[in-house]
Motif scaffolding. Structure first.
Motif, PDB file in Angstrom:
ATOM      1  N   GLY A  14      36.646  29.875  76.802  1.00 22.01           N
ATOM      2  CA  GLY A  14      36.231  30.453  75.524  1.00 22.01           C
ATOM      3  C   GLY A  14      37.256  31.451  75.021  1.00 22.01           C
ATOM      4  O   GLY A  14      37.657  32.357  75.756  1.00 22.01           O
ATOM      5  N   GLY A  16      36.951  33.504  72.220  1.00 22.78           N
ATOM      6  CA  GLY A  16      36.418  34.518  71.303  1.00 22.78           C
ATOM      7  C   GLY A  16      36.899  35.891  71.762  1.00 22.78           C
ATOM      8  O   GLY A  16      37.768  35.999  72.640  1.00 22.78           O
ATOM      9  N   PRO A  17      36.336  36.954  71.177  1.00 23.39           N
ATOM     10  CA  PRO A  17      36.790  38.298  71.572  1.00 23.39           C
ATOM     11  C   PRO A  17      36.622  38.567  73.063  1.00 23.39           C
ATOM     12  O   PRO A  17      37.513  39.180  73.681  1.00 23.39           O
ATOM     13  CB  PRO A  17      35.931  39.244  70.735  1.00 23.39           C
ATOM     14  N   GLU A  40      37.639  24.921  70.079  1.00 15.06           N
ATOM     15  CA  GLU A  40      37.986  24.838  68.655  1.00 15.06           C
ATOM     16  C   GLU A  40      39.499  24.744  68.498  1.00 15.06           C
ATOM     17  O   GLU A  40      40.248  24.982  69.447  1.00 15.06           O
ATOM     18  CB  GLU A  40      37.483  26.086  67.909  1.00 15.06           C
ATOM     19  N   MET A 119      31.803  31.817  76.969  1.00 14.03           N
ATOM     20  CA  MET A 119      31.497  30.715  76.033  1.00 14.03           C
ATOM     21  C   MET A 119      30.629  31.126  74.858  1.00 14.03           C
ATOM     22  O   MET A 119      30.262  30.280  74.039  1.00 14.03           O
ATOM     23  CB  MET A 119      30.798  29.555  76.772  1.00 14.03           C
ATOM     24  N   GLY A 120      30.241  32.406  74.764  1.00  8.25           N
ATOM     25  CA  GLY A 120      29.477  32.846  73.601  1.00  8.25           C
ATOM     26  C   GLY A 120      28.037  32.347  73.617  1.00  8.25           C
ATOM     27  O   GLY A 120      27.453  32.115  74.686  1.00  8.25           O
ATOM     28  N   CYS A 121      27.477  32.160  72.426  1.00  9.73           N
ATOM     29  CA  CYS A 121      26.059  31.799  72.340  1.00  9.73           C
ATOM     30  C   CYS A 121      25.841  30.809  71.197  1.00  9.73           C
ATOM     31  O   CYS A 121      26.762  30.523  70.440  1.00  9.73           O
ATOM     32  CB  CYS A 121      25.230  33.058  72.079  1.00  9.73           C
ATOM     33  N   ILE A 168      22.857  38.761  61.824  1.00  8.89           N
ATOM     34  CA  ILE A 168      23.533  37.684  61.082  1.00  8.89           C
ATOM     35  C   ILE A 168      22.757  37.388  59.806  1.00  8.89           C
ATOM     36  O   ILE A 168      23.334  37.190  58.740  1.00  8.89           O
ATOM     37  CB  ILE A 168      23.679  36.412  61.945  1.00  8.89           C
ATOM     38  N   ILE A 171      23.445  40.220  57.295  1.00  2.16           N
ATOM     39  CA  ILE A 171      24.799  40.116  56.732  1.00  2.16           C
ATOM     40  C   ILE A 171      24.871  38.948  55.750  1.00  2.16           C
ATOM     41  O   ILE A 171      25.501  39.034  54.700  1.00  2.16           O
ATOM     42  CB  ILE A 171      25.825  40.001  57.880  1.00  2.16           C
ATOM     43  N   GLY A 297      30.668  38.956  77.603  1.00  2.00           N
ATOM     44  CA  GLY A 297      30.425  38.652  76.193  1.00  2.00           C
ATOM     45  C   GLY A 297      29.045  38.044  75.987  1.00  2.00           C
ATOM     46  O   GLY A 297      28.145  38.192  76.817  1.00  2.00           O
ATOM     47  N   HIS A 303      25.434  40.685  72.571  1.00  2.00           N
ATOM     48  CA  HIS A 303      25.963  42.000  72.182  1.00  2.00           C
ATOM     49  C   HIS A 303      25.645  42.285  70.718  1.00  2.00           C
ATOM     50  O   HIS A 303      25.575  41.368  69.900  1.00  2.00           O
ATOM     51  CB  HIS A 303      27.486  42.026  72.369  1.00  2.00           C
ATOM     52  N   ASP A 304      25.534  43.565  70.369  1.00  2.00           N
ATOM     53  CA  ASP A 304      25.307  43.938  68.963  1.00  2.00           C
ATOM     54  C   ASP A 304      26.593  43.771  68.167  1.00  2.00           C
ATOM     55  O   ASP A 304      26.577  43.366  67.016  1.00  2.00           O
ATOM     56  CB  ASP A 304      24.915  45.421  68.835  1.00  2.00           C
ATOM     57  N   ILE A 305      27.687  44.165  68.779  1.00  2.00           N
ATOM     58  CA  ILE A 305      28.967  44.155  68.048  1.00  2.00           C
ATOM     59  C   ILE A 305      30.062  43.537  68.929  1.00  2.00           C
ATOM     60  O   ILE A 305      29.951  43.524  70.157  1.00  2.00           O
ATOM     61  CB  ILE A 305      29.393  45.588  67.626  1.00  2.00           C
ATOM     62  N   ALA A 306      31.105  43.054  68.252  1.00  2.00           N
ATOM     63  CA  ALA A 306      32.179  42.362  68.965  1.00  2.00           C
ATOM     64  C   ALA A 306      32.894  43.298  69.949  1.00  2.00           C
ATOM     65  O   ALA A 306      33.334  42.858  71.018  1.00  2.00           O
ATOM     66  CB  ALA A 306      33.167  41.777  67.968  1.00  2.00           C
TER      67      ALA A 306
HETATM   68  C1  LIG Z   1      26.771  33.364  64.073  1.00  2.00           C
HETATM   69  C2  LIG Z   1      27.213  34.756  64.493  1.00  2.00           C
HETATM   70  C3  LIG Z   1      27.612  35.684  63.521  1.00  2.00           C
HETATM   71  C4  LIG Z   1      27.992  36.980  63.897  1.00  2.00           C
HETATM   72  N1  LIG Z   1      28.322  37.885  62.945  1.00  2.00           N
HETATM   73  C5  LIG Z   1      28.679  39.143  63.308  1.00  2.00           C
HETATM   74  C6  LIG Z   1      29.040  40.101  62.374  1.00  2.00           C
HETATM   75  O1  LIG Z   1      28.998  39.813  61.187  1.00  2.00           O
HETATM   76  N2  LIG Z   1      29.406  41.362  62.785  1.00  2.00           N
HETATM   77  C7  LIG Z   1      29.453  41.698  64.130  1.00  2.00           C
HETATM   78  O2  LIG Z   1      29.809  42.852  64.513  1.00  2.00           O
HETATM   79  N3  LIG Z   1      29.117  40.792  65.035  1.00  2.00           N
HETATM   80  C8  LIG Z   1      28.729  39.544  64.660  1.00  2.00           C
HETATM   81  N4  LIG Z   1      28.387  38.636  65.600  1.00  2.00           N
HETATM   82  C9  LIG Z   1      28.461  39.079  66.962  1.00  2.00           C
HETATM   83  C10 LIG Z   1      29.912  39.017  67.494  1.00  2.00           C
HETATM   84  O3  LIG Z   1      30.659  38.132  66.723  1.00  2.00           O
HETATM   85  C11 LIG Z   1      29.844  38.622  68.887  1.00  2.00           C
HETATM   86  O4  LIG Z   1      29.330  39.760  69.578  1.00  2.00           O
HETATM   87  C12 LIG Z   1      31.178  38.208  69.499  1.00  2.00           C
HETATM   88  O5  LIG Z   1      31.830  37.241  68.707  1.00  2.00           O
HETATM   89  C13 LIG Z   1      30.898  37.638  70.860  1.00  2.00           C
HETATM   90  O6  LIG Z   1      32.090  37.249  71.404  1.00  2.00           O
HETATM   91  P1  LIG Z   1      32.186  36.123  72.512  1.00  2.00           P
HETATM   92  O7  LIG Z   1      33.630  35.989  72.803  1.00  2.00           O
HETATM   93  O8  LIG Z   1      31.248  36.440  73.602  1.00  2.00           O
HETATM   94  O9  LIG Z   1      31.614  34.805  71.821  1.00  2.00           O
HETATM   95  P2  LIG Z   1      32.173  33.894  70.640  1.00  2.00           P
HETATM   96  O10 LIG Z   1      32.825  34.698  69.590  1.00  2.00           O
HETATM   97  O11 LIG Z   1      31.029  33.049  70.235  1.00  2.00           O
HETATM   98  O12 LIG Z   1      33.284  33.004  71.359  1.00  2.00           O
HETATM   99  C14 LIG Z   1      32.951  32.008  72.307  1.00  2.00           C
HETATM  100  C15 LIG Z   1      34.026  30.945  72.284  1.00  2.00           C
HETATM  101  O13 LIG Z   1      33.836  30.062  73.378  1.00  2.00           O
HETATM  102  C16 LIG Z   1      34.151  28.759  72.948  1.00  2.00           C
HETATM  103  N5  LIG Z   1      33.510  27.792  73.861  1.00  2.00           N
HETATM  104  C17 LIG Z   1      32.177  27.652  74.111  1.00  2.00           C
HETATM  105  N6  LIG Z   1      31.960  26.675  75.009  1.00  2.00           N
HETATM  106  C18 LIG Z   1      33.174  26.171  75.337  1.00  2.00           C
HETATM  107  C19 LIG Z   1      33.594  25.132  76.223  1.00  2.00           C
HETATM  108  N7  LIG Z   1      32.717  24.396  76.944  1.00  2.00           N
HETATM  109  N8  LIG Z   1      34.928  24.875  76.324  1.00  2.00           N
HETATM  110  C20 LIG Z   1      35.833  25.603  75.606  1.00  2.00           C
HETATM  111  N9  LIG Z   1      35.479  26.593  74.751  1.00  2.00           N
HETATM  112  C21 LIG Z   1      34.166  26.886  74.621  1.00  2.00           C
HETATM  113  C22 LIG Z   1      33.604  28.714  71.531  1.00  2.00           C
HETATM  114  O14 LIG Z   1      34.180  27.671  70.760  1.00  2.00           O
HETATM  115  C23 LIG Z   1      33.977  30.103  71.030  1.00  2.00           C
HETATM  116  O15 LIG Z   1      35.238  30.124  70.406  1.00  2.00           O
HETATM  117  C24 LIG Z   1      27.988  37.357  65.258  1.00  2.00           C
HETATM  118  C25 LIG Z   1      27.585  36.419  66.225  1.00  2.00           C
HETATM  119  C26 LIG Z   1      27.172  35.146  65.856  1.00  2.00           C
HETATM  120  C27 LIG Z   1      26.711  34.183  66.932  1.00  2.00           C
END
Ligand SMILES: Cc1cc2nc3c(=O)[nH]c(=O)nc-3n(C[C@H](O)[C@H](O)[C@H](O)COP(=O)(O)OP(=O)(O)OC[C@H]3O[C@@H](n4cnc5c(N)ncnc54)[C@H](O)[C@@H]3O)c2cc1C
Length: 417
Positions: A14, A16-17, A40, A119-121, A168, A171, A297, A303-306
């Motif tokens: 994953g 993401g952040p 992606e 992998m996020g949510c 979400i 926003i 993550g 999480h509330d924020i990134a």
């Molecule tokens: C729809 C949505 C909108 C949001 N809007 C806001 C906002 O406006 N303001 C704010 O502060 N926070 C917002 N958040 C919260 C914030 O964006 C998250 O806290 C942060 O992005 C979480 O980071 P992450 O890396 O854990 O997950 P993500 O950002 O979701 O990243 C996870 C990554 O893992 C990848 N992945 C998943 N499974 C696989 C796999 N099997 N193989 C390869 N790659 C994979 C995905 O493609 C993705 O790129 C939002 C969250 C969501 C779900």
């Protein structure tokens, strides 16, 4: 003779952040060969579709947009030698850290010294909350709508109703208003808003968008496209109150009704999950129940924020590098359990090495309250490890506390009057 799997020191699933920060954390802690696999075509995760500002206040000490935040983290990762592979979907993960990956150049096996799950949510859908009625077009999750509006430049409708007051949804209420849509109201099942207070103020009140608490959508109407929804008040058991139904004309219903950590791969690796967070059970090093596999993550807890996801990512990456340096098979130490008690929805980590000093706990309360004590006590001895009075506590805000004293026994976290 067939070639064996490709090998890497740390593989982060994953980009993401949380994943970008984890890779940076691992590199900065000395791991040589760190690879991010992202399904992606671009890195950044959900941040890419969050075009508003307000990101980075803690990490960068300034307010930037989601794409800018992703770009900064990705550039740091590349500059500091992290290898990244996009268009690479991890299909399977085993407990001994063998990954099966489908990428643009074909199917691969990868063996990792340590793995960080990032992998996020995903969002809860209409089917999961079972709203009765017809099945017309125009019912979308708030995140899909965000993707369509912000990344695909699509107009999704004219008149919207939003179910759920998660961040979400809030926003998107503001975003749709900017796009010229009319947002008829946000309807929330609970007697309090589920998103951050600042989002209620900046996204609803500033635009005169009504927020109706203790309410829900009880029916979707329309043949090809949504034509209206029926909303009703709910009682304290969240059942619609007969006679309070009201029809609200709209062509779009957005759902912001919860997020689910994406733990299918974790399950395949035999990682134990928490029914309270939907993510892995971890100790203070963010190690899951499978040694050498770490989690951070939104896949670990929402999480509330990134920034929260990023800070956890840095820590998970650092721990993965330490695991590599230490070598597998290090002696197992005694564990203590950390359990949620009165008015605590969950606490994380759920376990720690006995004797850990400066243990940091993340938790959420179940119901809002003012002037409440948060205490951490020995489950059996009742010994006090932590006590602090909070002026205001709400379920939408994740809180962090630090226990200075070494924790030597199972403890329970409570929130009380
Ligand atoms: C729809 C949505 C909108 C949001 N809007 C806001 C906002 O406006 N303001 C704010 O502060 N926070 C917002 N958040 C919260 C914030 O964006 C998250 O806290 C942060 O992005 C979480 O980071 P992450 O890396 O854990 O997950 P993500 O950002 O979701 O990243 C996870 C990554 O893992 C990848 N992945 C998943 N499974 C696989 C796999 N099997 N193989 C390869 N790659 C994979 C995905 O493609 C993705 O790129 C939002 C969250 C969501 C779900």
């Amino acid at each position: 003779m067939t070639a064996g799997p490709e090998t890497h020191d740390v593989v982060v699933i994953g980009g993401g952040p949380a994943g970008l920060a984890a890779a940076l954390g691992a590199r900065r802690a000395g791991a040589e060969d760190v690879l991010i696999l992202e399904r992606e075509r671009e890195l950044g995760g959900i941040l890419r579709q969050c075009v508003h500002d307000g990101f980075g206040l803690f990490l960068y000490k300034e307010s930037i947009s989601g794409p800018e935040y992703a770009e900064r983290l990705a550039e740091d990762a590349w500059r500091e030698g992290v290898r990244t592979r996009t268009g690479a979907m991890v299909l399977d993960l085993t407990a001994d850290r063998l990954l099966r990956v489908n990428s643009a150049d074909g199917y691969r096996l990868i063996r990792a010294g340590a793995v960080v799950l990032a992998m996020g949510c995903r969002e809860r859908t209409r089917e999961m909350i079972e709203i009765p009625g017809t099945r017309p077009a125009g019912v979308l999750t708030a995140g899909s709508a965000q993707h369509m509006v912000n990344l695909q430049n699509l107009r999704i409708g004219h008149d919207a109703v939003i179910l759920g007051s998660g961040d979400i949804g809030l926003i998107m209420a503001r975003r749709l208003t900017f796009e010229g849509m009319r947002v008829r109201g946000v309807f929330e099942l609970m007697p309090w808003a589920n998103g951050l207070e600042r989002n209620v103020r900046q996204c609803l009140r500033d635009f005169d968008i009504p927020l109706e608490l203790s309410s829900t959508v009880v029916e979707v109407r329309g043949r090809d496209r949504v034509s209206s929804v029926v909303v009703a008040r709910v009682d304290e058991t969240f059942r619609p109150i007969p006679g309070t139904e009201r029809e609200v004309p709209c062509d779009t219903l957005l759902l912001s009704v919860g997020l689910i950590p994406e733990n299918e791969l974790s399950r395949r690796a035999g990682i134990e999950l928490s029914p309270l967070t939907g993510g892995a059970l971890v100790d203070e090093t963010l190690t899951t129940s499978v040694p050498g596999i770490f989690s951070c993550g939104n896949v670990l807890h929402i999480h509330d924020i990134a920034d929260g996801a990023s800070f956890e990512g840095f820590a998970a990456g650092r721990r993965a590098a330490e695991f590599l340096a230490r070598g597998a098979g290090a002696a197992e130490s005694r564990r203590v359990r950390i359990a949620p008690g009165e008015n605590i929805r969950y606490v994380l980590p759920q376990a720690a090495q006995a004797g850990t000093e400066g243990l940091e706990l993340n938790f959420r309360v179940t119901v809002p309250g003012r002037d409440r004590w948060v205490t951490v006590r020995g489950a059996a001895s009742g010994a006090l490890y932590f006590r602090k009075k909070f002026a205001r506590l709400v379920p939408s805000e994740m809180l962090k506390i630090r226990i200075k004293r070494a924790v030597e026994e199972d403890v329970e976290v409570r929130c009380h009057g």
